[in-house]
Design a protein around this motif. Structure first.
Motif, PDB file in Angstrom:
ATOM      1  N   UNK A 159      16.793  45.754 -22.203  1.00  0.00           N
ATOM      2  CA  UNK A 159      16.255  44.405 -22.375  1.00  0.00           C
ATOM      3  C   UNK A 159      14.739  44.463 -22.567  1.00  0.00           C
ATOM      4  N   UNK A 160      14.233  43.551 -23.375  1.00  0.00           N
ATOM      5  CA  UNK A 160      12.786  43.348 -23.468  1.00  0.00           C
ATOM      6  C   UNK A 160      12.466  42.216 -22.498  1.00  0.00           C
ATOM      7  N   UNK A 161      11.996  42.572 -21.295  1.00  0.00           N
ATOM      8  CA  UNK A 161      11.969  41.561 -20.233  1.00  0.00           C
ATOM      9  C   UNK A 161      10.982  40.431 -20.513  1.00  0.00           C
ATOM     10  N   UNK A 162       9.923  40.709 -21.272  1.00  0.00           N
ATOM     11  CA  UNK A 162       8.987  39.626 -21.598  1.00  0.00           C
ATOM     12  C   UNK A 162       9.688  38.554 -22.441  1.00  0.00           C
TER      13      UNK A 162
ATOM     14  N   UNK B 212      12.336  33.046 -22.632  1.00  0.00           N
ATOM     15  CA  UNK B 212      13.468  32.180 -22.972  1.00  0.00           C
ATOM     16  C   UNK B 212      13.776  31.168 -21.868  1.00  0.00           C
ATOM     17  N   UNK B 213      13.299  31.444 -20.667  1.00  0.00           N
ATOM     18  CA  UNK B 213      13.518  30.512 -19.554  1.00  0.00           C
ATOM     19  C   UNK B 213      12.555  29.326 -19.588  1.00  0.00           C
TER      20      UNK B 213
ATOM     21  N   UNK C 190      17.592  42.998 -11.304  1.00  0.00           N
ATOM     22  CA  UNK C 190      16.241  42.832 -10.778  1.00  0.00           C
ATOM     23  C   UNK C 190      15.478  41.782 -11.575  1.00  0.00           C
ATOM     24  N   UNK C 191      15.627  41.811 -12.884  1.00  0.00           N
ATOM     25  CA  UNK C 191      14.962  40.814 -13.718  1.00  0.00           C
ATOM     26  C   UNK C 191      15.441  39.404 -13.379  1.00  0.00           C
ATOM     27  N   UNK C 192      16.747  39.255 -13.208  1.00  0.00           N
ATOM     28  CA  UNK C 192      17.273  37.938 -12.872  1.00  0.00           C
ATOM     29  C   UNK C 192      16.696  37.409 -11.567  1.00  0.00           C
ATOM     30  N   UNK C 193      16.608  38.275 -10.568  1.00  0.00           N
ATOM     31  CA  UNK C 193      16.035  37.870  -9.281  1.00  0.00           C
ATOM     32  C   UNK C 193      14.559  37.512  -9.420  1.00  0.00           C
TER      33      UNK C 193
END
Length: 430
Positions: free
Chosen positions: A193-196, A201-202, A417-420
């Motif tokens: 995933x590209x976390x940025x 998107x949120x 971890x990203x979701x949290x």
């Protein structure tokens, strides 16, 4: 085992903060190594525990550790003498800034929008600016393409990973065509995933600047004396073989850069923080950003940048430090060799333990994410850092503003971890 150990030591110099052995939950072990050499894949493990009674600096470890061990640092909020939170923060921040000796980079830089387009439902801006430290700085700004009005902002700090040729590209995706090394990098650290992008998107405006000295901020070979270039040049730098060669050259450049910065009267984390603050100026100055609702976060080197910027800049209202939390004791005795020069500010440890730098932001919301098998730190010292930060927030009456979690696996910022982390941003910034 001896051969594995020797290979780890060799690779640690190449990869800096990027070394990891990803151990998945439920015992499914998958060893992944950055693309320094394809043939090195699956050939080593990072030691996750330390040899009992041994120190990475031999018998000198006992003496060096005695300088800190058993002593609560002079400016720790855990000391009874600090009754007023405001008084403590003013004095602790002052001494931290004195030790970092960050350079003054002036006001908000003038920004140029080099490209603007839509990709994957996101508005993408490729921007640039010039800093007194020299050279052109580049960044990427992401937000939902259909966004209206002002949104909360996120400073997304990319990792170190031992790859100085790359910066913002490590955590973004702006095209279906990705550099092959970035495909591997995002699979290894971020569960592909590209976390940025994912946090944008949120409903955030996300700023991803290149850090000093990565990508657009990197040291160019043409600017270095010829006898120090190891026969390399800046031609066709994006070719994988040339990018790898540059990364290998840059690992040795860290020693030189650190010594030069110390000789100039500053420090690497000081320069990091100064440049990150200019990027934060740019983000907060945008007319589509709620400047009073800005967060920051990142993995590894990005976690370290979160510690300093999140601890010292009150504009950061919510911080998420991923894969970079331990104590100075751990670095003295066991783990300094797994870390970059970018971490260290001489004279700071007697004043504050490492987690207390991030604790300077109390009572502002703060999250720390650790991985249990992360070989860059000792597990017991990660827990000790959690105890220290917990006590700081408890004393300030802000227990609900601090959260620390331990996840299975190695050095990573995976989907869970990203979701949290994104939920934490949503809780405090929306």
């Amino acid at each position: 085992m001896k051969n594995t150990r020797r290979l780890f030591l060799k690779l640690s110099g190449i990869l800096g903060l990027g070394l990891m052995n990803r151990v998945k939950a439920f015992g499914d072990t998958e060893s992944k190594v950055p693309l320094v050499d394809q043939g090195m894949r699956n050939n080593y493990q990072i030691p996750g525990s330390k040899d009992s009674g041994k120190s990475i600096i031999g018998d000198y470890g006992k003496w060096a550790n005695s300088l800190l061990d058993g002593k609560i640092p002079s400016h720790s909020y855990r000391r009874d003498k600090w009754e007023s939170l405001e008084d403590w923060k003013n004095k602790a921040i002052k001494i931290t800034e004195e030790k970092l000796v960050a350079p003054d980079l002036g006001g908000t830089p003038k920004v140029t929008i080099d490209k603007k387009y839509v990709y994957d439902g996101l508005s993408v801006e490729e921007i640039s600016w010039v800093l007194p430290t020299g050279g052109r700085s580049e960044g990427i700004v992401l937000k939902p393409a259909n966004a209206k009005g002002k949104l909360p902002g996120i400073m997304a700090f990319h990792d170190h990973g031992g790859w100085k040729y790359f910066g913002k590209r490590k955590i973004t995706r702006t095209s279906d065509e990705r550099h092959p090394m970035m495909v591997d990098h995002q699979r290894m650290y971020y569960e592909d995933l590209a976390w940025a992008n994912e946090v944008a998107k949120r409903g955030y405006v996300v700023m991803v600047p290149d850090a000093f000295p990565f990508a657009s901020r990197r040291v160019l070979l043409k600017d270095v004396p010829k006898n120090l270039r190891q026969g390399l040049n800046d031609d066709n730098p994006d070719l994988p073989e040339n990018a790898k060669a540059y990364n290998n050259w840059a690992k040795g450049q860290e020693d030189t850069m650190a010594k030069s910065l110390f000789s100039a009267g500053t420090s690497w984390p000081g320069v990091f923080m100064a440049e990150d603050q200019k990027a934060l100026d740019i983000l907060c100055d945008r007319n589509d950003v709620q400047a009073d609702k800005v967060g920051c976060g990142g993995l590894s080197g990005g976690g370290m940048r979160t510690v300093f910027s999140g601890g010292l800049d009150p504009r950061i209202k919510c911080a998420v430090c991923v894969g970079f939390m331990t104590t100075w004791k751990d670095l003295v005795l066991h783990k300094s060799f797994t870390h970059t020069w970018m971490t260290f500010a001489p004279g700071l440890p007697p004043a504050l333990d490492f987690p207390e730098i991030l604790g300077l932001r109390v009572p502002l919301p703060t999250m720390v994410q650790n991985s249990i098998e992360d070989g860059l730190y000792s597990l017991d010292e990660m827990h000790e850092a959690d105890k220290i930060l917990s006590s700081v927030f408890e004393k300030a009456g802000a227990e609900d503003k601090y959260k620390c979690s331990f996840y299975p696996g190695g050095h990573q910022f995976n989907k869970k971890m990203q979701g949290d982390a994104f939920d934490w941003f949503d809780r405090w910034l929306k």
